[in-house]
Design an enzyme around this catalytic site. Structure first.
Site, short mmCIF file in Angstrom:
data_model
loop_
_atom_site.label_atom_id
_atom_site.label_comp_id
_atom_site.label_asym_id
_atom_site.label_seq_id
_atom_site.Cartn_x
_atom_site.Cartn_y
_atom_site.Cartn_z
N ASP A 133 0.84 -1.20 0.00
CA ASP A 133 0.00 0.00 0.00
C ASP A 133 0.88 1.25 0.00
O ASP A 133 0.77 2.11 0.87
CB ASP A 133 -0.89 -0.03 1.25
N LYS A 135 1.65 4.50 -0.85
CA LYS A 135 1.21 5.82 -1.30
C LYS A 135 1.80 6.85 -0.34
O LYS A 135 2.27 6.48 0.74
CB LYS A 135 -0.31 5.88 -1.35
N ASN A 138 1.50 6.73 3.43
CA ASN A 138 2.09 5.62 4.18
C ASN A 138 3.61 5.72 4.27
O ASN A 138 4.27 4.75 4.63
CB ASN A 138 1.74 4.28 3.52
N ASP A 151 3.46 1.01 7.14
CA ASP A 151 2.19 0.53 6.62
C ASP A 151 1.04 0.90 7.54
O ASP A 151 0.93 0.37 8.63
CB ASP A 151 2.25 -0.98 6.46
N THR A 168 -8.94 5.69 -1.55
CA THR A 168 -8.54 6.14 -2.87
C THR A 168 -8.29 4.97 -3.81
O THR A 168 -7.79 3.93 -3.41
CB THR A 168 -7.30 7.06 -2.79
C1 N15 Z 1 -0.32 -3.84 12.80
C2 N15 Z 1 0.96 -3.15 13.10
C3 N15 Z 1 2.14 -4.06 13.15
C4 N15 Z 1 1.23 -2.14 12.08
C5 N15 Z 1 2.37 -1.34 12.56
N1 N15 Z 1 2.44 -0.18 11.82
C6 N15 Z 1 1.69 0.82 12.09
O1 N15 Z 1 0.93 0.91 13.02
C7 N15 Z 1 1.84 1.88 11.16
N2 N15 Z 1 1.85 3.16 11.79
C8 N15 Z 1 2.91 3.91 11.93
N3 N15 Z 1 0.76 3.76 12.20
C9 N15 Z 1 1.14 4.94 12.62
C10 N15 Z 1 2.49 5.08 12.47
C11 N15 Z 1 3.28 6.21 12.72
C12 N15 Z 1 4.59 6.05 13.09
C13 N15 Z 1 2.74 7.48 12.53
C14 N15 Z 1 3.52 8.62 12.70
C15 N15 Z 1 4.84 8.46 13.06
C16 N15 Z 1 5.36 7.20 13.26
N4 N15 Z 1 6.67 7.35 13.58
N5 N15 Z 1 6.99 8.65 13.56
C17 N15 Z 1 5.89 9.34 13.25
C18 N15 Z 1 5.89 10.73 13.12
N6 N15 Z 1 6.96 11.49 13.26
C19 N15 Z 1 6.57 12.76 13.05
C20 N15 Z 1 7.30 13.95 13.04
C21 N15 Z 1 6.63 15.16 12.75
C22 N15 Z 1 5.27 15.15 12.46
C23 N15 Z 1 4.56 13.93 12.46
C24 N15 Z 1 5.23 12.75 12.77
N7 N15 Z 1 4.85 11.48 12.80
#
Ligand code: N15
Length: 271
Positions: A133, A135, A138, A151, A168
């Site tokens: 996925d 895009k 992500n 992801d 989308t």
């Molecule tokens: C089922 C599981 C194993 C999936 C694991 N992956 C996730 O949950 C994917 N995921 C990653 N969902 C949210 C995030 C995520 C990680 C979202 C934002 C951030 C992140 N790491 N760092 C950020 C982050 N850094 C930032 C700095 C400035 C502004 C926004 C920011 N977001």
């Protein structure tokens, strides 16, 4: 040795994002001072949406992946009401915001991202993980601006900048909109769409109506606007990835040897 984590091991900071099942916060592991992104999922929400199984599988896959361009999942824990995912913090934040700010990327930046993503996808395909996925929503940026695949697949409302009800279509290849068999080459298509969006600021098959996007994807109605100016080498590469017949798409190892990548990508992945 696996450590058993609890919420007490962390100091929770500012929110980094909101999702359907919970929120992501900046967090600091108290003993090591290590900064992480803590994703907090509500168990009752997960149950209601019947995604517990899917998440357990994703955690299992993701926790074994080690690649500089794939966001790390360091571990997880839970209490009575919530599940906590300890994720790598990406200091430079969300790539789609960077793309919005700049409108479109330089060929050097686009090629560097493409090269990093191709190497990450070769790694994933080697582990039989497909359809990531890929895009802009992500993708995150590391401290040096390195691209990271993170992801958000199942949390469909997480950072949805296109306010559509059912997500989308823009990144779906013909065999998926027509729902015939598909394999790892769907990721080549998505990467082609992404390359176009990096260079032009909009995805190639965008249209006002869902039905029109379907039609354009099915026909591979690929047009290159005259502005911004993009080199013919870049357009050639995109055309070689956005091919209807999935077996005819340029494989990632060939992409890495393409003159546009060789001449423009920064091999450090930093841009
Ligand atoms: C089922 C599981 C194993 C999936 C694991 N992956 C996730 O949950 C994917 N995921 C990653 N969902 C949210 C995030 C995520 C990680 C979202 C934002 C951030 C992140 N790491 N760092 C950020 C982050 N850094 C930032 C700095 C400035 C502004 C926004 C920011 N977001």
């Amino acid at each position: 040795m696996e450590k058993r984590w609890t919420l007490n091991d962390f100091e929770i900071g500012r929110p980094l994002g909101r999702g359907k099942f919970g929120h992501v916060y900046l967090a600091r592991e108290k003993k090591s001072n290590h900064i992480v992104a803590m994703k907090v999922l509500s168990k009752s929400q997960l149950k209601k949406s019947q995604v517990e199984h899917q998440i357990r599988r994703e955690v299992e896959i993701q926790s074994h992946l080690r690649h500089p361009n794939i966001l790390r999942l360091y571990g997880y824990f839970y209490d009575q009401t919530r599940v906590y995912l300890i994720l790598e913090h990406a200091p430079k934040g969300e790539l789609y915001k960077e793309l919005q700010r700049r409108k479109y990327f330089s060929e050097r930046r686009a090629a560097t991202y493409m090269s990093s993503l191709a190497r990450a996808l070769i790694y994933l395909h080697g582990k039989h993980v497909i359809h990531r996925d890929i895009k802009p929503e992500n993708l995150l940026l590391g401290a040096q601006g390195e691209i990271k695949i993170a992801d958000f697949g199942w949390s469909v409302h997480t950072f949805d900048r296109r306010k559509t009800m059912c997500g989308t279509l823009d990144y779906l290849p013909p065999e998926m909109v027509e729902s015939v068999d598909h394999d790892a080459s769907v990721d080549i298509w998505s990467l082609g769409v992404l390359c176009y969006e990096f260079l032009y600021g909009v995805p190639p098959f965008e249209a006002k109506e869902h039905s029109e996007t379907y039609r354009r994807i099915r026909k591979v109605d690929l047009k290159f606007p005259s502005k911004p100016i993009v080199s013919s080498a870049a357009k050639e590469l995109i055309s070689q990835m956005l091919v209807k017949e999935s077996s005819q798409r340029l494989p990632f190892n060939k992409l890495l040897e393409h003159p546009w990548i060789v001449q423009n990508a920064d091999l450090s992945g930093i841009c």
